[in-house]
Motif scaffolding. Structure first.
Motif, short mmCIF file in Angstrom:
data_model
loop_
_atom_site.label_atom_id
_atom_site.label_comp_id
_atom_site.label_asym_id
_atom_site.label_seq_id
_atom_site.Cartn_x
_atom_site.Cartn_y
_atom_site.Cartn_z
N PRO A 34 -8.60 10.15 -1.49
CA PRO A 34 -8.82 9.67 -2.64
C PRO A 34 -9.17 7.87 -2.17
CG PRO A 34 -6.59 9.78 -2.11
CD PRO A 34 -7.25 10.75 -1.03
N THR A 35 -9.87 7.38 -3.12
CA THR A 35 -10.34 5.89 -2.99
C THR A 35 -9.07 5.12 -3.78
OG1 THR A 35 -11.71 5.86 -4.89
CG2 THR A 35 -12.74 6.13 -2.58
N VAL A 36 -8.82 3.99 -3.42
CA VAL A 36 -7.65 2.89 -3.83
C VAL A 36 -8.68 2.21 -4.92
CG1 VAL A 36 -6.30 1.12 -3.61
CG2 VAL A 36 -6.36 3.04 -1.87
N PRO A 37 -8.09 2.16 -6.04
CA PRO A 37 -8.99 1.24 -7.26
C PRO A 37 -8.67 -0.29 -6.88
CG PRO A 37 -7.01 2.73 -8.16
CD PRO A 37 -7.00 3.07 -6.76
N SER A 61 -7.88 -2.63 -8.81
CA SER A 61 -6.55 -3.19 -9.45
C SER A 61 -5.40 -2.73 -8.81
CB SER A 61 -6.39 -2.39 -10.85
OG SER A 61 -6.22 -0.75 -10.67
N ALA A 62 -5.22 -1.54 -8.03
CA ALA A 62 -4.16 -1.43 -7.16
C ALA A 62 -4.20 -2.23 -5.62
CB ALA A 62 -4.12 0.12 -6.57
N LYS A 63 -5.36 -2.67 -5.22
CA LYS A 63 -5.37 -3.62 -4.24
C LYS A 63 -4.82 -4.99 -4.64
CE LYS A 63 -9.29 -1.38 -1.85
NZ LYS A 63 -10.78 -1.41 -1.81
N THR A 64 -5.50 -5.47 -5.89
CA THR A 64 -5.03 -6.63 -6.43
C THR A 64 -3.38 -6.40 -6.67
OG1 THR A 64 -6.98 -6.78 -7.49
CG2 THR A 64 -5.36 -8.23 -8.56
N LEU A 65 -2.72 -5.71 -7.24
CA LEU A 65 -1.42 -5.63 -7.28
C LEU A 65 -0.95 -5.76 -5.87
CD1 LEU A 65 1.00 -5.18 -9.36
CD2 LEU A 65 0.43 -2.64 -8.94
N GLY A 66 -1.17 -4.94 -4.85
CA GLY A 66 -0.70 -4.94 -3.87
C GLY A 66 -0.61 -6.56 -2.96
N VAL A 67 -1.66 -6.91 -3.22
CA VAL A 67 -2.05 -8.69 -2.74
C VAL A 67 -1.02 -9.57 -3.55
CG1 VAL A 67 -3.38 -10.61 -2.64
CG2 VAL A 67 -4.21 -8.29 -1.98
N ALA A 68 -0.63 -9.26 -4.83
CA ALA A 68 0.14 -10.07 -5.73
C ALA A 68 1.60 -9.69 -5.33
CB ALA A 68 -0.18 -9.86 -7.07
N THR A 69 1.91 -8.48 -5.10
CA THR A 69 3.24 -8.05 -4.65
C THR A 69 3.51 -8.74 -3.25
OG1 THR A 69 3.04 -5.98 -5.82
CG2 THR A 69 5.06 -6.05 -4.13
N THR A 70 2.78 -8.87 -2.48
CA THR A 70 2.70 -9.07 -1.03
C THR A 70 3.23 -10.67 -1.14
OG1 THR A 70 1.58 -7.31 0.11
CG2 THR A 70 1.91 -9.48 1.11
N PHE A 71 2.35 -11.36 -1.88
CA PHE A 71 2.55 -12.89 -2.18
C PHE A 71 3.86 -13.19 -2.60
CE2 PHE A 71 2.52 -16.41 -4.89
CZ PHE A 71 2.07 -17.50 -4.11
N ALA A 72 4.37 -12.54 -3.51
CA ALA A 72 5.76 -12.55 -4.23
C ALA A 72 6.63 -12.41 -3.17
CB ALA A 72 5.72 -11.57 -5.47
N MET A 73 6.65 -11.43 -2.34
CA MET A 73 7.78 -11.18 -1.37
C MET A 73 7.71 -12.15 -0.47
SD MET A 73 7.22 -7.02 -1.02
CE MET A 73 7.70 -7.01 0.80
N VAL A 74 6.59 -12.69 -0.20
CA VAL A 74 6.51 -13.80 1.18
C VAL A 74 7.22 -15.00 0.40
CG1 VAL A 74 4.92 -15.48 2.30
CG2 VAL A 74 4.83 -12.78 2.41
N ALA A 75 6.85 -15.31 -0.92
CA ALA A 75 7.39 -16.41 -1.53
C ALA A 75 8.83 -16.37 -1.67
CB ALA A 75 6.63 -16.58 -2.97
N THR A 76 9.27 -15.27 -2.00
CA THR A 76 10.80 -15.31 -2.17
C THR A 76 11.62 -15.35 -1.00
OG1 THR A 76 10.38 -13.63 -4.03
CG2 THR A 76 12.54 -13.59 -3.03
N LEU A 77 11.10 -14.87 0.25
CA LEU A 77 11.46 -15.02 1.67
C LEU A 77 11.31 -16.33 1.99
CD1 LEU A 77 10.42 -11.77 3.46
CD2 LEU A 77 12.85 -12.40 2.53
N GLY A 78 10.39 -17.09 1.64
CA GLY A 78 10.22 -18.57 1.88
C GLY A 78 11.19 -19.36 1.06
#
Length: 181
Positions: free
Chosen positions: A143-146, A148-165
């Motif tokens: 299956p291919t990743v849409p 919108s899912a890639k965008t959500l993954g990037v946003a989630t990663t950014f939020a996690m890094v910001a929280t740890l920072g």
């Protein structure tokens, strides 16, 4: 908060983060190194005259793998038809019934062919291939990743890094502010 407490908090934070990363890496390495082990071959599953797996397509194992043969119906045996030079598999020629188990550890690379004497003419023959590594065929329906899912993954990663920072910032510089009245 004093500097001594801030240092301990920072140290505890970094130690916990490093320990978590090391544990995750060790778990991944252990899963990747799964070699040898045990495989099960059902002898006459459900009364059918087959070895499963092994009859319809060869069972592939790596050197050091123990294959456990489990009788699921009556009146079967294992007779070795051919094996690589230097191999020592003798099979299990006595006829056995439901519930019997027999194991052999395969060490020598090559193809092992075997059959059940009472049911050979009915097609109860099988093959085990001992190979250096088991190749997994590439799936044809990946299956291919849409987007919108890639965008959500990037946003989630950014939020996690910001929280740890932010957590690191507050641990380092404290957060005990005295409010003057």
């Amino acid at each position: 908060m004093t500097d001594g407490n801030a240092e301990m908090s920072r140290r505890a934070f970094l130690t916990t983060a490093a320990g978590t990363a090391a544990a995750a890496g060790a778990a991944g390495t252990a899963a990747a190194q799964e070699g040898g082990g045990t495989k099960t071959v059902m002898v006459g599953p459900g009364g059918s005259l087959v070895f499963e797996p092994g009859t319809s397509e060869p069972l592939q194992v790596t050197p050091g793998t123990t294959v456990e043969f489990v009788w699921d119906s009556d009146n079967h045996n294992i007779v070795v038809d051919s094996q690589p030079e230097g191999a020592n598999w003798e099979g299990h020629e006595p006829i056995e019934n439901t519930g019997f188990t027999y194991s052999h550890t395969f060490e020598t690379l090559g193809t092992y062919e075997y059959y059940c004497v009472p049911h050979e003419s009915a097609g109860m023959v099988a093959t085990i291939e001992v190979v250096e590594s088991i190749s997994t065929p590439a799936p044809s329906n990946v299956p291919t990743v849409p987007d919108s899912a890639k965008t959500l993954g990037v946003a989630t990663t950014f939020a996690m890094v910001a929280t740890l920072g932010l957590a690191f910032f507050f641990l380092k510089y404290g957060g005990d502010y005295e409010i003057e009245e």
